[in-house]
Scaffold this motif. Structure first.
Motif, PDB file in Angstrom:
ATOM      1  N   ARG A 492       0.838  -1.192   0.000  1.00  0.00           N
ATOM      2  CA  ARG A 492       0.000   0.000   0.000  1.00  0.00           C
ATOM      3  C   ARG A 492       0.877   1.249   0.000  1.00  0.00           C
ATOM      4  NH1 ARG A 492      -5.120   0.810   4.031  1.00  0.00           N
ATOM      5  NH2 ARG A 492      -5.813   2.842   3.290  1.00  0.00           N
ATOM      6  N   THR A 572      -3.138  -6.993  -6.223  1.00  0.00           N
ATOM      7  CA  THR A 572      -3.452  -6.982  -4.797  1.00  0.00           C
ATOM      8  C   THR A 572      -2.646  -5.890  -4.107  1.00  0.00           C
ATOM      9  OG1 THR A 572      -3.987  -9.330  -4.764  1.00  0.00           O
ATOM     10  CG2 THR A 572      -3.321  -8.350  -2.692  1.00  0.00           C
ATOM     11  N   ARG A 574      -1.905  -4.238  -0.448  1.00  0.00           N
ATOM     12  CA  ARG A 574      -2.041  -4.524   0.981  1.00  0.00           C
ATOM     13  C   ARG A 574      -1.107  -3.629   1.786  1.00  0.00           C
ATOM     14  NH1 ARG A 574      -5.919  -6.840  -0.684  1.00  0.00           N
ATOM     15  NH2 ARG A 574      -6.662  -8.926  -0.160  1.00  0.00           N
ATOM     16  N   PRO A 575      -1.383  -3.373   3.076  1.00  0.00           N
ATOM     17  CA  PRO A 575      -2.497  -3.905   3.852  1.00  0.00           C
ATOM     18  C   PRO A 575      -3.798  -3.162   3.612  1.00  0.00           C
ATOM     19  CG  PRO A 575      -1.147  -2.496   5.235  1.00  0.00           C
ATOM     20  CD  PRO A 575      -0.466  -2.555   3.894  1.00  0.00           C
ATOM     21  N   LEU A 576      -4.905  -3.864   3.919  1.00  0.00           N
ATOM     22  CA  LEU A 576      -6.215  -3.229   3.921  1.00  0.00           C
ATOM     23  C   LEU A 576      -6.321  -2.330   5.145  1.00  0.00           C
ATOM     24  CD1 LEU A 576      -8.411  -6.361   3.068  1.00  0.00           C
ATOM     25  CD2 LEU A 576      -7.549  -4.643   1.479  1.00  0.00           C
ATOM     26  N   ASP A 577      -7.378  -1.508   5.204  1.00  0.00           N
ATOM     27  CA  ASP A 577      -7.635  -0.701   6.397  1.00  0.00           C
ATOM     28  C   ASP A 577      -7.757  -1.614   7.614  1.00  0.00           C
ATOM     29  OD1 ASP A 577      -7.647   1.813   5.205  1.00  0.00           O
ATOM     30  OD2 ASP A 577      -9.704   1.533   4.488  1.00  0.00           O
ATOM     31  N   GLY A 578      -7.065  -1.282   8.691  1.00  0.00           N
ATOM     32  CA  GLY A 578      -7.188  -2.051   9.922  1.00  0.00           C
ATOM     33  C   GLY A 578      -6.344  -3.316   9.935  1.00  0.00           C
ATOM     34  N   GLU A 579      -5.662  -3.590   8.838  1.00  0.00           N
ATOM     35  CA  GLU A 579      -4.829  -4.787   8.750  1.00  0.00           C
ATOM     36  C   GLU A 579      -3.398  -4.413   9.126  1.00  0.00           C
ATOM     37  OE1 GLU A 579      -5.657  -8.064   5.328  1.00  0.00           O
ATOM     38  OE2 GLU A 579      -4.211  -6.530   4.796  1.00  0.00           O
ATOM     39  N   ALA A 580      -2.692  -5.335   9.777  1.00  0.00           N
ATOM     40  CA  ALA A 580      -1.303  -5.054  10.142  1.00  0.00           C
ATOM     41  C   ALA A 580      -0.437  -5.016   8.895  1.00  0.00           C
ATOM     42  CB  ALA A 580      -0.801  -6.122  11.102  1.00  0.00           C
TER      43      ALA A 580
END
Ligand SMILES: [Cu+2]
Length: 581
Positions: A492, A572, A574-580
């Protein structure tokens, strides 16, 4: 004069053939500028709650009626007119007996709202409604379409225009939305079956064309003739040609002659969208210069041109300033010159201008075969697109599959690795090299606003567009999506440089969902932003990407049958929101 229009009028007859005679005022408005039942004015929907119903309808063009997938009963689908800064809820009802979907092409949305079944959401089941909801964070010219099966070929597409929250960077007195598309009376599955069969034919090279046509076909005589005219040779520039396609402008065939009005002296903004399933177009308006002011919804510094090539899913905003009280023909010629979409810009309905004849079929040169940098090899003997006798196709004289050039497996699905691909962003597109007037190239595009991310890319990602033309196999890095290749992964907010290398002899309009990338085209700091880019045959293009949209996104060729064949990947972020992290 043997123009397309006259030829069609003779072949198909019908009352609309009279339009060419300039019977101003004698015909009702719909006959001059629309198929029966379709208003000349595009149906438009606005506001925070919009209802769209996907269903079946009959569609008539050129005096013949076929089966279409429509939205709210019209083809193209209604114009969605939104405003930057608003929220929108789009309630999409599926009245088909199969799954459907809508992808909002070029819109920056949360990935769950992107509308790609199997990647970003499950799809919309028959007789159910899915509500898309997202804030509108941008402005410009976009479109929307099905991402399910081959529904896009059947009419499931429409324009989407977003007005800016503040002042529009483009000044204009009047505008027209112009949706280019390709229509066929064949079922898309018939088309794809044929594309594969044709490949087999060219492999065997024993039967004559007529043997094949007169063989075990159960098609009508007329349909056989149409397919006999379809040219899908290994060196051709389009898979499906005018023999199978009627090219539409705002849902109107060349005879129906969609007409956009102007008053002499006005600045007219044309929002041109290529919604075709399988057709790249060359666009020009003989007698009018065009000023490009935007592409893919993003604003660019004005550049004056006479013609441009538009890949599937690209959009261009142009300004024209007609000063005379006369009509102009809007020409959207298919890349292989087998046919054209035709419309008219005029001060009054019913006026027409001469329709230029189709130009000669384009030639493929050494560059198109991936031998661009091999100066000494180009003897100027271009191979005619449409014959299988191009010098580079003589596999005995050169290894077209030099596996040492790439780090992926080269199987039967890859018939060529470009020996020496070159940057072709300064080229105008197949067949437009020597047309005697200014044709837009990607190098001419300079973003109106400075690029917001000025970081130097920290990683290079090379992606090969691959295929076997004779077998109609299309892939990325030698693998189809159905072979479950690894997703293309980005951290990300990573700044990366993607280099797309085209190892085939066709132009592929490549589309990345959820992001705009910048074309590395010699305009650092103001690189143009695009969601879709044509990668020319044997060419390569570098794109700077800020991977700022978390989620899973589709990345694919926007030629529908190439995507369907597997020229597609998941990207893909990453990370998504709230993901480490
Ligand atoms: Cu393609």
């Amino acid at each position: 004069m043997n123009t397309l229009i006259e030829r069609r009028a003779i072949l198909r007859g019908g009352a609309l053939g009279a339009v060419g005679l300039g019977l101003t005022g004698l015909l009702p408005a719909w006959a001059q500028s629309g198929t029966a039942g379709l208003a000349p004015q595009m149906p438009t929907l606005s506001g925070e709650d919009i209802r769209l119903k996907i269903g079946h309808d009959a569609f008539t063009v050129g005096g013949r009626t076929g089966h279409a997938v429509t939205i709210n009963g019209v083809l193209p689908a209604p114009l969605l007119r939104l405003r930057e800064g608003q929220n929108v809820r789009l309630h999409v009802e599926n009245a088909l007996d199969e799954d459907t979907s809508i992808h909002w092409h070029g819109l920056i949305v949360p990935f769950q709202m992107d509308g790609v079944p199997g990647i970003s959401f499950p799809g919309i089941k028959p007789r159910s409604t899915f509500t898309y909801e997202f804030p509108i964070k941008q402005s410009g010219t976009y479109w929307y379409h099905s991402h399910s099966g081959l529904q896009e070929q059947l009419g499931h597409y429409g324009p989407l225009v977003i007005d800016p929250a503040g002042a529009d960077p483009v000044a204009y007195d009047r505008e027209h939305v112009i949706v280019l598309s390709d229509w066929t009376f064949f079922h898309p599955h018939q088309v794809i079956a044929r594309l594969k069969q044709e490949g087999g034919f060219f492999n065997r090279q024993k039967q004559t064309l007529m043997d094949r046509i007169q063989g075990k076909d159960r098609m009508s005589h007329a349909d056989r003739n149409m397919f006999a005219k379809m040219r899908m040779d290994p060196t051709d520039s389009a898979d499906v040609t005018e023999a199978a396609y009627t090219f539409l402008i705002n849902g109107h065939g060349p005879q129906e002659n969609w007409t956009g009005l102007f008053r002499p002296g006005e600045r007219v903004r044309l929002r041109i969208i290529n919604s075709a399933a399988q057709t790249i177009f060359n666009v020009r308006i003989p007698g009018l210069r065009m000023t490009v002011v935007g592409t893919d919804g993003q604003y660019v510094r004005p550049v004056v041109i006479d013609e441009f090539q538009i890949g599937n899913a690209e959009t261009y905003d142009i300004i024209v300033e007609p000063t005379e009280d006369r009509a102009y023909t809007f020409v959207a010629e298919s890349i292989d010159r087998s046919g054209m979409g035709r419309a008219t810009l005029a001060p009054r309905l019913g006026m027409t201008a001469p329709v230029p004849p189709l130009r000669k079929r384009p030639l493929l040169g050494m560059k198109d075969m991936g031998m661009g940098g091999m100066g000494g090899m180009d003897h100027g003997s271009g191979a005619r697109a449409g014959t299988a006798t191009a010098p580079a196709m003589d596999h005995g004289s050169m290894d077209m599959r030099d596996k040492s050039k790439v780090d992926f497996k080269v199987g039967v699905g890859v018939d060529m690795i470009a020996p020496n691909p070159v940057d072709r962003t300064g080229d105008p597109g197949i067949g437009l090299e020597n047309v005697g007037h200014k044709v837009l190239t990607y190098k001419d595009l300079v973003n109106l606003h400075p690029n917001t991310d000025t970081r130097v890319p920290t990683r290079n990602v090379e992606i090969h567009l691959t295929g076997n033309m004779e077998r109609f196999m299309w892939s990325i890095d030698g693998q189809k999506l159905s072979e479950n290749p690894e997703p293309i992964r980005f951290e990300r907010n990573e700044r990366a440089r993607l280099t797309l290398v085209n190892d085939t002899m066709m132009t592929h309009p490549m589309h990345l969902h959820g992001h705009f990338f910048e074309i590395v085209n010699g305009n650092p700091g103001n690189q143009p932003l695009k969601h879709t880019i044509m990668v020319l045959p044997g060419g390569k293009v570098s794109l700077d990407l800020t991977a700022d949209a978390p989620g899973d996104w589709a990345f694919h060729c926007h030629l529908l049958y190439h995507m369907h064949a597997g020229m597609m990947r998941v990207v893909t972020v990453r990370p998504l929101d709230g993901e480490a992290a």
